[in-house]
Design an enzyme around this catalytic site. Structure first.
Site, PDB file in Angstrom:
ATOM      1  N   GLY A 198      27.115  47.244  55.722  1.00 11.15           N
ATOM      2  CA  GLY A 198      28.191  47.547  56.594  1.00 11.15           C
ATOM      3  C   GLY A 198      27.712  47.336  58.103  1.00 11.15           C
ATOM      4  N   GLY A 246      28.285  44.653  59.987  1.00 12.27           N
ATOM      5  CA  GLY A 246      29.232  43.986  60.628  1.00 12.27           C
ATOM      6  C   GLY A 246      28.781  42.500  60.771  1.00 12.27           C
ATOM      7  N   SER A 247      28.206  42.031  59.402  1.00  9.40           N
ATOM      8  CA  SER A 247      27.943  40.665  59.365  1.00  9.40           C
ATOM      9  C   SER A 247      29.066  39.638  59.588  1.00  9.40           C
ATOM     10  CB  SER A 247      27.223  40.560  58.074  1.00  9.40           C
ATOM     11  OG  SER A 247      28.162  40.812  56.939  1.00  9.40           O
ATOM     12  N   SER A 248      30.137  39.980  59.018  1.00 14.17           N
ATOM     13  CA  SER A 248      31.129  39.180  59.266  1.00 14.17           C
ATOM     14  C   SER A 248      31.407  38.797  60.662  1.00 14.17           C
ATOM     15  CB  SER A 248      32.650  39.700  58.645  1.00 14.17           C
ATOM     16  OG  SER A 248      32.345  39.941  57.373  1.00 14.17           O
ATOM     17  N   ALA A 307      29.412  39.244  63.182  1.00 14.70           N
ATOM     18  CA  ALA A 307      28.404  38.870  63.762  1.00 14.70           C
ATOM     19  C   ALA A 307      28.280  37.165  63.716  1.00 14.70           C
ATOM     20  CB  ALA A 307      26.960  39.596  63.234  1.00 14.70           C
ATOM     21  N   ASP A 348      33.550  45.436  66.476  1.00 15.85           N
ATOM     22  CA  ASP A 348      32.424  44.793  66.034  1.00 15.85           C
ATOM     23  C   ASP A 348      32.011  43.456  66.704  1.00 15.85           C
ATOM     24  OD1 ASP A 348      34.578  44.017  64.787  1.00 15.85           O
ATOM     25  OD2 ASP A 348      33.816  44.523  62.799  1.00 15.85           O
TER      26      ASP A 348
END
Ligand code: MEV
Length: 304
Positions: free
Chosen positions: A90, A92-94, A96, A137
Site C-alpha cells: 500500500g 502507492g505503486s499505482s 508512482a 499519493d
C-alpha cells in the site's frame, strides 16, 4: 534507454478526510518505482511490468501522452517497470507508476512538463482508472519530501521532517487492502451519517494541523499523541482491523511514541513513531504480533 523513478508514500496523518478536501501529511519513501523507456524495432508499444499488479495505470498514462505527443509508432517503444514494492504494502505503486510513466514519456520525447502540469495529468489519469482518490499519493510521487497536502494538487507546504531523533517503523499486516472499496464504504457511511462523519473529518484535520506544528517544533511526544488520536478516529470510522490494532498495540507497548494505520485501512501497513533507542524493541514487538517489518526511509525525493 531512459529510466525515471518515482517514490512510494506513507500517510502520516489525515487519510480519508483528505478525500473530502481536508489536509493531510504525507511523506515519500525510499521504495521507488522505476520505468525504463527504449525504442524497439517492431511497431507498437510493449509493456513489460512483472511486478506491477495493474497495468491499467501504465496503459492510461500512455493514452494520456498519445493525445499530447505524436509517437514514433513505426519504430515502437518498450516500456519496462521495476518495483521493489509491487503493490502489496500500500505504498502507492499505482500513483508512482502513473507519474513515472508520464514523466518518462515526456522526457523521452524531449518535452518539458512542469510539476503542476504533471500533477494535473497524473491525477486525472489515476482518476480515469480508479475513479476515487485525493491525489495525495500523486503529489508525494511528484514532489517528494514530506508535504502538507490539500486536495487540488499544490502541496500546501513542504514540511521539514527531521529524522535525527526519531524514525518511522512500518509494519505490514499481511492483508492487502482494497483502497477503492474502503473509500467507497466511507462515502456510504458519510451519506448515511453526514454529521457524525464530518465531525470525525474535522477532528482529523485539526490533528493534522497540530501535528504539522509538532513536526516543526520537533516535539515528538506530541506528534505521537496526535497520531494516536488520529487512529482513534480512524477506528471510529470503521477502517481499522483487528490485525492492525494488534500491531499498533504491540508497537506502543514496546515504546513507540505513537502508532496508527497508514493509508486506507482494512489491511496494508501501520506506522509507529519511534525514538532511535526503541527501534529494535518496536520491530520485535510488531513481528511477535504477527506483522512484517518493512524498512523504508522517509523524505525521499520526488520523480527524477
Ligand atoms: C489511501 O492511501 C488514503 C485515502 O485517503 C484515499 C486517498 O486519499 O486517495 C483513504
Amino acid at each position: 534507454m531512459l529510466t525515471v523513478s518515482a517514490p512510494g508514500k506513507l500517510m502520516l496523518l489525515g487519510e480519508h478526510a483528505v478525500v473530502y478536501g481536508y489536509p493531510c501529511l504525507v511523506t515519500a519513501v525510499s521504495e521507488r518505482l522505476e520505468v525504463s523507456i527504449e525504442e524497439k524495432e517492431a511497431p507498437g508499444i510493449e509493456i513489460v511490468a512483472p511486478q506491477v499488479k495493474d497495468t491499467r495505470f501504465v496503459d492510461a498514462a500512455i493514452t494520456a501522452v498519445k493525445k499530447r505527443i505524436k509517437f514514433l509508432e513505426e519504430k515502437g517503444l518498450k516500456i519496462t517497470t521495476r518495483s521493489p514494492f509491487s503493490g502489496v504494502y500500500g505504498f502507492g505503486s499505482s500513483s508512482a507508476v502513473t507519474v513515472a510513466t508520464l514523466f518518462g514519456l515526456f522526457k523521452f520525447f524531449g518535452r518539458e512538463i512542469s510539476r503542476r502540469e504533471l500533477f494535473d495529468l497524473a491525477f486525472k489519469t489515476v482518476l480515469d482508472v480508479q475513479r476515487v482518490g485525493s491525489g495525495f499519493d500523486v503529489a508525494a510521487a511528484i514532489y517528494g519530501g514530506t508535504i502538507l497536502y490539500g486536495k487540488g494538487g499544490q502541496p500546501l507546504e513542504e514540511v521539514e521532517l527531521s529524522t535525527k531523533d526519531v524514525t518511522l517503523v512500518v509494519g505490514y499486516s499481511g492483508v492487502k487492502s482494497n483502497t477503492v472499496a474502503i473509500v467507497n464504504e466511507v462515502a456510504k457511511k458519510r451519506k448515511e451519517y453526514p454529521e457524525r462523519v464530518e465531525r470525525i473529518f474535522k477532528a482529523i484535520a485539526d490533528f493534522v494541523g497540530k501535528a504539522r506544528k509538532s513536526i516543526a517544533d520537533e516535539d515528538w511526544v506530541s506528534l505521537g499523541k496526535f497520531m494516536n488520536f488520529n487512529q482513534d478516529y480512524l477506528r471510529d470510522l470503521g477502517v481499522s482491523t483487528e490485525k492492525l490494532e494488534a500491531l499498533i498495540y504491540a508497537a506502543k507497548g514496546a515504546g513507540a511514541l505513537g502508532a496508527k494505520l497508514s493509508g486506507a485501512g482494512g489491511g496494508d501497513c501501520m506506522i509507529a513513531l519511534v525514538g532511535k533507542n526503541s527501534i529494535n524493541d518496536v520491530e520485535a514487538a510488531i513481528v511477535s504480533a504477527g506483522g512484517e517489518v518493512v524498512r523504508v526511509a522517509v523524505n525521499e525525493s520526488g520523480v527524477s
